[in-house]
Scaffold this motif. Sequence first.
Motif, short mmCIF file in Angstrom:
data_model
loop_
_atom_site.label_atom_id
_atom_site.label_comp_id
_atom_site.label_asym_id
_atom_site.label_seq_id
_atom_site.Cartn_x
_atom_site.Cartn_y
_atom_site.Cartn_z
N HIS A 21 -11.01 -5.09 13.21
CA HIS A 21 -9.45 -4.68 12.95
C HIS A 21 -9.09 -3.54 13.83
O HIS A 21 -9.85 -2.65 14.12
CB HIS A 21 -9.70 -3.79 11.51
N ARG A 40 -1.42 8.85 2.83
CA ARG A 40 -2.93 8.89 3.00
C ARG A 40 -3.29 10.14 3.48
O ARG A 40 -4.36 10.81 3.32
CB ARG A 40 -2.94 8.16 4.19
N LYS A 52 -8.01 5.27 -3.29
CA LYS A 52 -7.95 4.25 -2.16
C LYS A 52 -7.37 4.64 -1.03
O LYS A 52 -7.75 4.62 -0.11
CB LYS A 52 -7.54 2.97 -2.91
N ASN A 83 0.72 -1.17 -0.13
CA ASN A 83 0.02 0.19 -0.12
C ASN A 83 0.87 1.32 -0.06
O ASN A 83 0.65 2.26 0.81
CB ASN A 83 -0.76 -0.24 1.49
N GLN A 89 -9.36 5.18 7.58
CA GLN A 89 -8.72 4.20 8.59
C GLN A 89 -7.74 4.57 9.36
O GLN A 89 -7.51 4.32 10.62
CB GLN A 89 -8.15 2.79 7.99
N ILE A 125 -3.83 -0.67 12.86
CA ILE A 125 -3.85 0.26 11.53
C ILE A 125 -2.61 1.27 11.84
O ILE A 125 -1.95 1.96 11.00
CB ILE A 125 -5.12 0.71 11.45
N LYS A 174 2.68 5.47 6.49
CA LYS A 174 1.43 5.61 5.84
C LYS A 174 1.15 6.98 5.74
O LYS A 174 0.20 7.21 4.87
CB LYS A 174 0.62 4.85 6.72
N VAL A 199 -4.05 -2.58 -4.45
CA VAL A 199 -4.69 -3.49 -3.76
C VAL A 199 -5.61 -3.27 -2.68
O VAL A 199 -5.39 -2.07 -2.19
CB VAL A 199 -3.83 -4.50 -3.13
N ASP A 200 -6.81 -3.87 -2.77
CA ASP A 200 -7.79 -3.57 -1.59
C ASP A 200 -8.52 -4.56 -1.25
O ASP A 200 -9.17 -5.39 -1.85
CB ASP A 200 -8.61 -2.61 -2.21
N ARG A 201 -8.42 -4.90 0.23
CA ARG A 201 -9.22 -5.68 0.70
C ARG A 201 -9.12 -5.65 2.20
O ARG A 201 -7.75 -5.76 2.78
CB ARG A 201 -9.33 -7.32 0.63
N ILE A 202 -9.82 -5.29 3.10
CA ILE A 202 -9.73 -5.22 4.67
C ILE A 202 -9.64 -6.72 5.37
O ILE A 202 -10.63 -7.57 5.15
CB ILE A 202 -10.64 -4.20 5.34
N LEU A 222 -10.15 5.48 1.51
CA LEU A 222 -10.41 4.40 2.58
C LEU A 222 -9.23 4.37 3.69
O LEU A 222 -9.31 4.41 4.76
CB LEU A 222 -10.31 3.15 1.84
N ASN A 223 -7.74 4.35 3.14
CA ASN A 223 -6.61 4.31 3.91
C ASN A 223 -6.61 5.57 4.83
O ASN A 223 -6.43 5.48 6.07
CB ASN A 223 -5.60 4.04 3.31
C1 CS2 Z 1 -4.66 -0.79 6.93
C2 CS2 Z 1 -4.80 -1.70 5.62
O1 CS2 Z 1 -3.09 -1.48 8.55
C3 CS2 Z 1 -3.40 -0.70 7.72
O2 CS2 Z 1 -2.87 0.08 7.25
O3 CS2 Z 1 -5.03 0.47 6.61
O4 CS2 Z 1 -3.96 -2.70 5.79
C4 CS2 Z 1 -6.04 -1.72 4.91
O5 CS2 Z 1 -7.00 -2.48 5.54
C5 CS2 Z 1 -5.83 -2.39 3.38
O6 CS2 Z 1 -5.10 -1.29 2.70
C6 CS2 Z 1 -7.38 -2.31 2.91
O7 CS2 Z 1 -7.01 -2.60 1.49
#
Ligand code: CS2
Length: 509
Positions: free
Chosen positions: A369, A385, A295, A191, A303, A374, A381, A229-232, A299-300
């Motif tokens: 999660h 992000r 993404k 990522n 998170q 995270i 990250k 790539v994407d999936r939690i 999303l990230n």
């Molecule tokens: C999360 C990612 O731990 C993390 O940094 O933000 O692993 C997140 O779940 C994935 O990028 C989703 O595709």
Amino acid sequence: MSAIETLSPALLERLPAAVQTPAYHRAALAAGMAHLGVGAFHRCHQAEYTDDLLSLHFDRWGVIGINIRPPSLTETLGRQSGLYTRLIRENSHIEARVIGSILEVVDSQASAAPALAVLSSPDIELVTMTVTEKGYCHIPSSGELDLSHPDIIHDLANPEAPRSVPGLLAQALELRRATHGRPLTLLSCDNIPTNGVILETAVRTFAERRGNGLADWIAGHTTFPSAMVDRIAPAVTQDDLDSVEQWFGYRDAAVAVGEPFRQWVIERKFAGRVPRWDLVGATFVDDVTPFEHLKMRVLNGAQTTLATLGVLAGLEHTSDAIADPLLAAFIKRMLVEETLPTLTPVPGMEPLAYVEQSLSRLRNTAIRHRNHQIATDGSQKIVQRLLNPIRDRLRQGESIALLSIPVAGWMAYLIQASEKFGKRWPVSDPYAGKVAAIADATGRDAKALVAGILAIDTIFDPGLAANETFRKAVTSALDGLLSDDPMATVRRNLKQADTTRLKRPARSA
Ligand code: CS2
């Protein structure tokens, strides 16, 4: 009572009907690719896409899984001949399937030799990898290989016994050049923005330093596609392993748990044969950048924001943080008002719908999660992000009242893990020591703390660090987040964003 059996090829015939099994002749499968870093994410993502591909279009694309860092795979996946159960969970919905695409696993923690043997084999045409952000040994703010990284220093002095990912790949390519000369595709699935470019830069820079013509050979025989790539798929817990036993009656030490959503966008840039993942839902494109920005920033970004603010608010999981009305309102407004305007159009995706979909994914209560998971390696990250969208906003002369909060949130998270702040929680981040040293030396003076942390130029590029609007916004947010009522700051900045919005003339779409 008979003993509970462990998942194995022999057990496949006897699994309950609710557990799907590989729909292809696994014994006929040959290994054509390797994967570095077999964790929960790989098992829920690339290995599943490959399993789908093999069911639809059988080819020699079996996977050899390699770990060069713990955990060891021998006792888990190894014992189960690479088989594992992939659970898809969404609130009360559960879907179980045994994935068969990983044929063999190799532990290469004590020595690089086992990994090198696989990676240099002429049978291996492609290597995917999920080695985490810090595995690339790059400088987050510039994307260059960090030549002062202890593993890189070690590997340049001992290229035949590498410890780092760039050193390992360079040596594998050297062995390929010296033996059969066959090309290789190296596909990063981590990522990080422009992951293919980061990987290529790291391997090329390393090879150039070796100075034996390897860099030129690599340029002609290796490609480094970028991918989104994407999936939690959070770290698996004992509870997940126990659930499989309880629900389906067998033991599996390598269970993986993910959400229903998945996405894989891959740059069309292969050195040899192409696994046709596009037949099973992946997308091949010429430019991954707009997908990756969307993404990582939406999303990230959400998170990371929910993770650090969630910890500050005493909340355990993403789903707990987003269930908090204040954090839910904050995250939505941050994404819609400040993040979305920084994005370029993404073919086939509607930005507002993407935000809604991302938020609903984060509300999935079956995905446990942890906010601390995270928040781990946050220093690796936040550039992609949070800081990159902030830079775009500042360039546009727009407000960063909301996006500056999670930057301060990341700081507050590491600061409060320092001695001076009573080590409120354990943290794991390559920059934790540096931030703790700043906190220990500075104490609770937000301005001085921010000045010290923004001076870390491997995270904050100097142009951004010098920007007064940014410094002021982060300082004021950090001051509030370090107080006894950190959420008051979130509330205040939301109000402030309202005022700014009211003062500005409405912008046409
Ligand atoms: C999360 C990612 O731990 C993390 O940094 O933000 O692993 C997140 O779940 C994935 O990028 C989703 O595709």
